[in-house]
Design an enzyme around this catalytic site. Structure first.
Site, PDB file in Angstrom:
ATOM      1  N   HIS A 275     -43.602  -4.595 -45.516  1.00 49.60           N
ATOM      2  CA  HIS A 275     -43.230  -3.182 -45.398  1.00 49.60           C
ATOM      3  C   HIS A 275     -42.092  -2.963 -44.414  1.00 49.60           C
ATOM      4  O   HIS A 275     -42.010  -1.913 -43.780  1.00 49.60           O
ATOM      5  CB  HIS A 275     -44.461  -2.357 -45.008  1.00 49.60           C
ATOM      6  CG  HIS A 275     -45.562  -2.450 -46.006  1.00 49.60           C
ATOM      7  ND1 HIS A 275     -45.565  -1.725 -47.173  1.00 49.60           N
ATOM      8  CD2 HIS A 275     -46.663  -3.239 -46.042  1.00 49.60           C
ATOM      9  CE1 HIS A 275     -46.638  -2.041 -47.878  1.00 49.60           C
ATOM     10  NE2 HIS A 275     -47.322  -2.964 -47.212  1.00 49.60           N
TER      11      HIS A 275
ATOM     12  N   GLU B 235     -43.787 -12.685 -22.896  1.00 48.26           N
ATOM     13  CA  GLU B 235     -43.766 -12.399 -21.459  1.00 48.26           C
ATOM     14  C   GLU B 235     -43.407 -13.608 -20.610  1.00 48.26           C
ATOM     15  O   GLU B 235     -42.830 -13.445 -19.543  1.00 48.26           O
ATOM     16  CB  GLU B 235     -45.054 -11.730 -20.982  1.00 48.26           C
ATOM     17  CG  GLU B 235     -46.293 -12.563 -21.034  1.00 48.26           C
ATOM     18  CD  GLU B 235     -47.534 -11.774 -20.610  1.00 48.26           C
ATOM     19  OE1 GLU B 235     -47.446 -10.881 -19.755  1.00 48.26           O
ATOM     20  OE2 GLU B 235     -48.615 -12.075 -21.143  1.00 48.26           O
TER      21      GLU B 235
ATOM     22  N   LYS C 166     -48.141 -13.218 -25.263  1.00 52.08           N
ATOM     23  CA  LYS C 166     -48.045 -14.353 -24.318  1.00 52.08           C
ATOM     24  C   LYS C 166     -46.666 -14.985 -24.387  1.00 52.08           C
ATOM     25  O   LYS C 166     -46.048 -15.273 -23.370  1.00 52.08           O
ATOM     26  CB  LYS C 166     -49.087 -15.440 -24.640  1.00 52.08           C
ATOM     27  CG  LYS C 166     -50.503 -15.225 -24.263  1.00 52.08           C
ATOM     28  CD  LYS C 166     -50.795 -15.050 -22.800  1.00 52.08           C
ATOM     29  CE  LYS C 166     -50.590 -13.635 -22.363  1.00 52.08           C
ATOM     30  NZ  LYS C 166     -51.690 -12.754 -22.283  1.00 52.08           N
TER      31      LYS C 166
ATOM     32  N   ARG D  77     -48.547 -10.566  -7.664  1.00 50.79           N
ATOM     33  CA  ARG D  77     -48.621  -9.144  -8.011  1.00 50.79           C
ATOM     34  C   ARG D  77     -47.253  -8.483  -8.058  1.00 50.79           C
ATOM     35  O   ARG D  77     -47.071  -7.451  -8.695  1.00 50.79           O
ATOM     36  CB  ARG D  77     -49.474  -8.413  -6.981  1.00 50.79           C
ATOM     37  CG  ARG D  77     -50.906  -8.858  -6.965  1.00 50.79           C
ATOM     38  CD  ARG D  77     -51.640  -8.100  -5.919  1.00 50.79           C
ATOM     39  NE  ARG D  77     -51.713  -6.705  -6.273  1.00 50.79           N
ATOM     40  CZ  ARG D  77     -52.808  -6.080  -6.676  1.00 50.79           C
ATOM     41  NH1 ARG D  77     -53.916  -6.734  -6.751  1.00 50.79           N
ATOM     42  NH2 ARG D  77     -52.792  -4.812  -6.981  1.00 50.79           N
TER      43      ARG D  77
ATOM     44  N   CYS E 248     -47.639  -4.043  -6.046  1.00 50.46           N
ATOM     45  CA  CYS E 248     -47.110  -4.771  -4.910  1.00 50.46           C
ATOM     46  C   CYS E 248     -48.305  -5.307  -4.134  1.00 50.46           C
ATOM     47  O   CYS E 248     -49.444  -5.008  -4.450  1.00 50.46           O
ATOM     48  CB  CYS E 248     -46.300  -3.847  -4.029  1.00 50.46           C
ATOM     49  SG  CYS E 248     -45.161  -2.811  -4.946  1.00 50.46           S
TER      50      CYS E 248
ATOM     51  N   GLU F  20     -51.813 -10.973 -29.492  1.00 49.66           N
ATOM     52  CA  GLU F  20     -51.944 -11.595 -28.178  1.00 49.66           C
ATOM     53  C   GLU F  20     -51.033 -12.833 -28.066  1.00 49.66           C
ATOM     54  O   GLU F  20     -50.413 -13.067 -27.026  1.00 49.66           O
ATOM     55  CB  GLU F  20     -53.424 -11.961 -27.938  1.00 49.66           C
ATOM     56  CG  GLU F  20     -53.729 -12.640 -26.627  1.00 49.66           C
ATOM     57  CD  GLU F  20     -53.333 -11.839 -25.385  1.00 49.66           C
ATOM     58  OE1 GLU F  20     -53.002 -10.652 -25.484  1.00 49.66           O
ATOM     59  OE2 GLU F  20     -53.335 -12.450 -24.297  1.00 49.66           O
TER      60      GLU F  20
ATOM     61  N   LYS G  12     -48.840  -8.220 -11.887  1.00 50.61           N
ATOM     62  CA  LYS G  12     -50.168  -8.533 -12.396  1.00 50.61           C
ATOM     63  C   LYS G  12     -50.987  -7.284 -12.683  1.00 50.61           C
ATOM     64  O   LYS G  12     -51.730  -7.218 -13.647  1.00 50.61           O
ATOM     65  CB  LYS G  12     -50.885  -9.419 -11.376  1.00 50.61           C
ATOM     66  CG  LYS G  12     -52.282  -9.835 -11.791  1.00 50.61           C
ATOM     67  CD  LYS G  12     -52.230 -10.775 -12.973  1.00 50.61           C
ATOM     68  CE  LYS G  12     -53.609 -11.148 -13.489  1.00 50.61           C
ATOM     69  NZ  LYS G  12     -53.536 -11.602 -14.888  1.00 50.61           N
TER      70      LYS G  12
ATOM     71  N   ASN H 170     -48.288   0.716  -1.432  1.00 55.53           N
ATOM     72  CA  ASN H 170     -48.358   0.493  -2.881  1.00 55.53           C
ATOM     73  C   ASN H 170     -48.607   1.844  -3.538  1.00 55.53           C
ATOM     74  O   ASN H 170     -49.367   2.651  -2.991  1.00 55.53           O
ATOM     75  CB  ASN H 170     -49.533  -0.415  -3.255  1.00 55.53           C
ATOM     76  CG  ASN H 170     -49.314  -1.846  -2.848  1.00 55.53           C
ATOM     77  OD1 ASN H 170     -48.229  -2.223  -2.441  1.00 55.53           O
ATOM     78  ND2 ASN H 170     -50.354  -2.656  -2.960  1.00 55.53           N
ATOM     79  N   GLY H 171     -48.034   2.054  -4.718  1.00 55.09           N
ATOM     80  CA  GLY H 171     -48.268   3.322  -5.418  1.00 55.09           C
ATOM     81  C   GLY H 171     -46.984   4.126  -5.520  1.00 55.09           C
ATOM     82  O   GLY H 171     -45.889   3.592  -5.310  1.00 55.09           O
TER      83      GLY H 171
ATOM     84  N   TRP I  12     -42.854  -4.932  -5.909  1.00 50.68           N
ATOM     85  CA  TRP I  12     -42.453  -4.846  -7.310  1.00 50.68           C
ATOM     86  C   TRP I  12     -41.794  -3.486  -7.443  1.00 50.68           C
ATOM     87  O   TRP I  12     -42.448  -2.452  -7.320  1.00 50.68           O
ATOM     88  CB  TRP I  12     -43.682  -4.962  -8.211  1.00 50.68           C
ATOM     89  CG  TRP I  12     -43.372  -4.994  -9.670  1.00 50.68           C
ATOM     90  CD1 TRP I  12     -43.055  -6.091 -10.420  1.00 50.68           C
ATOM     91  CD2 TRP I  12     -43.385  -3.888 -10.576  1.00 50.68           C
ATOM     92  NE1 TRP I  12     -42.857  -5.724 -11.725  1.00 50.68           N
ATOM     93  CE2 TRP I  12     -43.052  -4.388 -11.851  1.00 50.68           C
ATOM     94  CE3 TRP I  12     -43.628  -2.526 -10.435  1.00 50.68           C
ATOM     95  CZ2 TRP I  12     -42.966  -3.570 -12.966  1.00 50.68           C
ATOM     96  CZ3 TRP I  12     -43.539  -1.706 -11.550  1.00 50.68           C
ATOM     97  CH2 TRP I  12     -43.214  -2.240 -12.814  1.00 50.68           C
TER      98      TRP I  12
HETATM   99  C1  F6R Z   1     -50.477  -9.687 -20.293  1.00 53.34           C
HETATM  100  C2  F6R Z   1     -51.130  -8.936 -19.246  1.00 53.34           C
HETATM  101  C3  F6R Z   1     -51.084  -7.450 -19.292  1.00 53.34           C
HETATM  102  C4  F6R Z   1     -52.442  -6.865 -18.871  1.00 53.34           C
HETATM  103  C5  F6R Z   1     -52.353  -5.342 -18.778  1.00 53.34           C
HETATM  104  C6  F6R Z   1     -53.688  -4.718 -18.447  1.00 53.34           C
HETATM  105  O1  F6R Z   1     -50.634 -11.050 -20.123  1.00 53.34           O
HETATM  106  O2  F6R Z   1     -51.679  -9.487 -18.345  1.00 53.34           O
HETATM  107  O3  F6R Z   1     -50.727  -6.987 -20.555  1.00 53.34           O
HETATM  108  O4  F6R Z   1     -53.401  -7.247 -19.791  1.00 53.34           O
HETATM  109  O5  F6R Z   1     -51.423  -4.984 -17.801  1.00 53.34           O
HETATM  110  O6  F6R Z   1     -54.197  -5.207 -17.246  1.00 53.34           O
HETATM  111  P1  F6R Z   1     -55.715  -5.044 -16.863  1.00 53.34           P
HETATM  112  O7  F6R Z   1     -56.508  -5.858 -17.815  1.00 53.34           O
HETATM  113  O8  F6R Z   1     -55.815  -5.562 -15.461  1.00 53.34           O
HETATM  114  O9  F6R Z   1     -56.043  -3.597 -16.965  1.00 53.34           O
END
Ligand code: F6R
Length: 611
Positions: free
Chosen positions: A507, A491, A488, A27, A2, A484, A606, A103-104, A79
């Site tokens: 498999h 998400e 992308k 965030r 958050c 990756e 984020k 937050n937390g 969030w």
């Molecule tokens: C995907 C994405 C997440 C982060 C993951 C780790 O696009 O952004 O999968 O990569 O939450 O985040 P960090 O790198 O900040 O530890």
């Protein structure tokens, strides 16, 4: 996950708080709220949905309301963790004399709540935060610092908080344990936030609180104490990116802007770190001499999500070029499965934000087990950067888009530098080292060539918009790219996308192949290409449409696929970067054509600061 903002000074607080919330909306964004103090008490407004909903509600208050003229307040964008995203569950949570944003996660909130209920407290929300707010209230006897200090001693779990009381207008109390708080130091004013992007418009002087710090702030006066040891001194440091870096700069979405920033971001990552003469990388922050590196037995990489995918590239490159054993592991798994670690291991924690709870926990576990621990982090001053004490900053600039793009390519560039440094401390010759340096230096140029194909990639994307599921396959260095690319796409477009090793297809997953299940196949020239072409044939034979990510001018590969995106020719460890950029653009355009909220995908945040 958050966002927190707070202000105390001489200006009207609400516009500063709202502006800060908008910066932090990436965030978390399922509800937002704001509280201000005034001689008439604490005023709270909250709204479900985006910050714009809160702005609409605030506009309904008259010109003479405290929301317009109060010069201190706190605000939050949420969030959801405890309780669904509703107005009641939005922060701030307040009694008639205390307001608090958090937050937390308060782990022992049930026990604390039961105790407060027995004292006669009534709860309006399902959140753990309201428990903390009322706990502070229960200890309040006219001194908010004292009340928060006492309450936090009862708390198990993590928090970044900002709190204020009706009786002490202009005073903010902030504290952190496991969830970041940064203080923006202004002239007679202080802006508090969970993330520097909310303060950069006002000041570049930032003080980052440490775990267990609690601060009392009034205007420009800041007193920081540690819950464990009384008054502490924390130096201000300069935020080294400009406010413009956190703006969209004419792009429709932050994600697209950040995709386009990659050539510059990678330049910044490698600047001053390449030694062409000696054919090696200079990574002073690792604090390891060539002799120290030669002494290490193993590289263990931990991370989550996109950072984990980048870690796989690091594993492959380190084993490939340095001949040193390397492993990559999901950070939560690393923490809980009691891994075998010793003092000859270098544990490298990869995290864009530097705040991911699981990665941080893995750092602590590796430290406790006696490993050398280093961070590969983007956000300067973040918890992982500070706790590891050694490592490499990405210098990619702020990444606002929830879907990570430039962090990944900068992580890969950095991991290639780490692999090179290991390799040169072992068997790699200076000549081969120089070739490797040249390849790393050429990464921005490779990315530019892919960005120039955006229009063509957008046209390819049009043919894939209608599908609801997709496979991404690759081998060797292209396997992490497949992972990756799938991450992308899923998400931001909500298409069910899965990344598989191409050899794994037979498999089990092959059972799913049919006309409605297209396959994105990474079939670049290099080791493994012919085998992947074999897998493409298997897909086509089952009526799956195939999009090939292929090497420029590879007519053989073109003839095997239905659609293709061409990548400039280079060795595969380098090709990871342009191939990923192509898939970022592909995902972006598929999501755009499906009308998705690209910068604010549902359910995501984020920075994942809860386990
Ligand atoms: C995907 C994405 C997440 C982060 C993951 C780790 O696009 O952004 O999968 O990569 O939450 O985040 P960090 O790198 O900040 O530890």
């Amino acid at each position: 996950m958050c966002g927190i903002v707070g202000y105390t000074g001489k200006k009207a607080a609400a516009p500063i708080l709202i502006n800060g919330l908008k910066r932090l909306e990436y965030r978390g964004y399922d509800s937002a709220g704001l509280a201000v103090t005034s001689p008439d008490g604490i005023f709270v407004e909250k709204a479900k949905g985006k910050v714009s909903e809160l702005v609409n509600k605030l506009a309904e208050h008259g010109e003479d309301s405290p929301f317009h003229d109060s010069s201190s307040g706190i605000a939050h964008t949420r969030w959801a963790t405890h309780g669904p995203p509703t107005t009641e569950n939005a922060h701030p949570h307040a009694s008639d004399r205390i307001a608090l944003v958090h937050n937390g996660i308060i782990e022992n909130y049930k026990a604390l709540k039961a105790n407060l209920v027995s004292q006669g407290y009534k709860f309006l929300s399902q959140t753990d935060t309201e428990v903390l707010a009322l706990l502070v209230d229960s200890y309040y006897e006219g001194d908010i610092l004292q009340a928060v200090t006492t309450a936090l001693k009862d708390v198990e779990g993590t928090y970044g908080i900002a709190c204020m009381s009706q009786d002490e207008p202009g005073v903010l109390i902030v504290a952190r344990r496991g969830s970041p708080i940064v203080l923006g130091v202004g002239d007679g004013e202080t802006i508090v936030a969970s993330d520097a992007s909310a303060i950069i418009k006002h000041t570049r002087q930032a003080i980052y609180l440490d775990d267990n710090d609690i601060a009392k702030i009034q205007g420009g006066d800041i007193d920081i104490m540690s819950l464990d040891s009384g008054i502490v001194s924390r130096e201000a440091s300069e935020i080294d990116w400009s406010p413009d870096a956190a703006e969209k700069g004419g792009y429709e979405h932050y994600m697209l802007k950040e995709i386009y920033e990659q050539p510059d971001a990678i330049e910044n990552t490698i600047r001053g770190r390449m030694d062409m003469e000696r054919g090696t990388a200079m990574l002073g922050g690792l604090g390891l001499s060539p002799r120290d590196m030669a002494d290490l037995n193993r590289l263990v990489i931990v991370g989550c999500g996109t950072s984990l995918n980048a870690g796989l590239v690091g594993e492959f490159a380190t084993e490939d070029f340095a001949g040193i054993c390397a492993e990559v592991e999901q950070a939560a798994e690393f923490r809980y499965r009691n891994p075998i670690i010793n003092s000859k291991d270098l544990v490298l924690a990869i995290s864009q934000s530097g705040e991911t709870a699981d990665t941080l926990a893995a750092v602590r576990e590796a430290t406790d087990k006696g490993a050398l621990v280093a961070g590969l982090v983007n956000v300067v001053g973040s918890t992982i950067a500070r706790e590891t004490g050694r490592g490499v900053y990405l210098h990619a600039g702020p990444e606002i888009s929830v879907a990570s793009t430039k962090a990944f390519t900068c992580q890969v560039a950095t991991l290639l530098m780490v692999a090179l440094k290991f390799a040169r401390s072992r068997r790699m010759s200076v000549v081969n080292g120089r070739t490797f340096v040249q390849e790393i230096k050429n990464l921005p140029n490779l990315v530019k060539q892919v960005l120039a194909k955006e229009q063509q990639i957008a046209e390819v994307a049009e043919r894939y918009v209608k599908y609801e599921k997709m496979f991404f396959i690759g081998r060797g260095y292209m396997y992490p790219v497949a992972m990756e690319g799938a991450l992308k796409l899923k998400e931001i477009s909500y298409i069910h996308a899965e990344g598989y090793h191409a050899a794994e297809l037979k498999h089990g997953p092959i059972a799913l192949l049919e006309e409605s299940m297209p396959v994105v196949a990474l079939a670049l020239k290099g080791p493994g290409k012919e085998k992947t072409i074999g897998n493409i044939k298997e897909c086509s034979a089952r009526d799956a449409r195939v999009l090939g990510i292929i090497t420029e001018g590879d007519e053989e590969a073109k003839s095997e696929v239905d659609d293709f995106i061409e990548i400039p020719e280079c060795r595969l460890h380098a090709a990871v970067v342009p191939a990923t950029v192509a898939l970022q653009l592909f995902a972006y355009h598929v999501a755009r054509l499906r009308g998705c909220a690209i910068d604010q995908p549902r359910n995501l945040a984020k920075s994942v600061t809860v386990e």
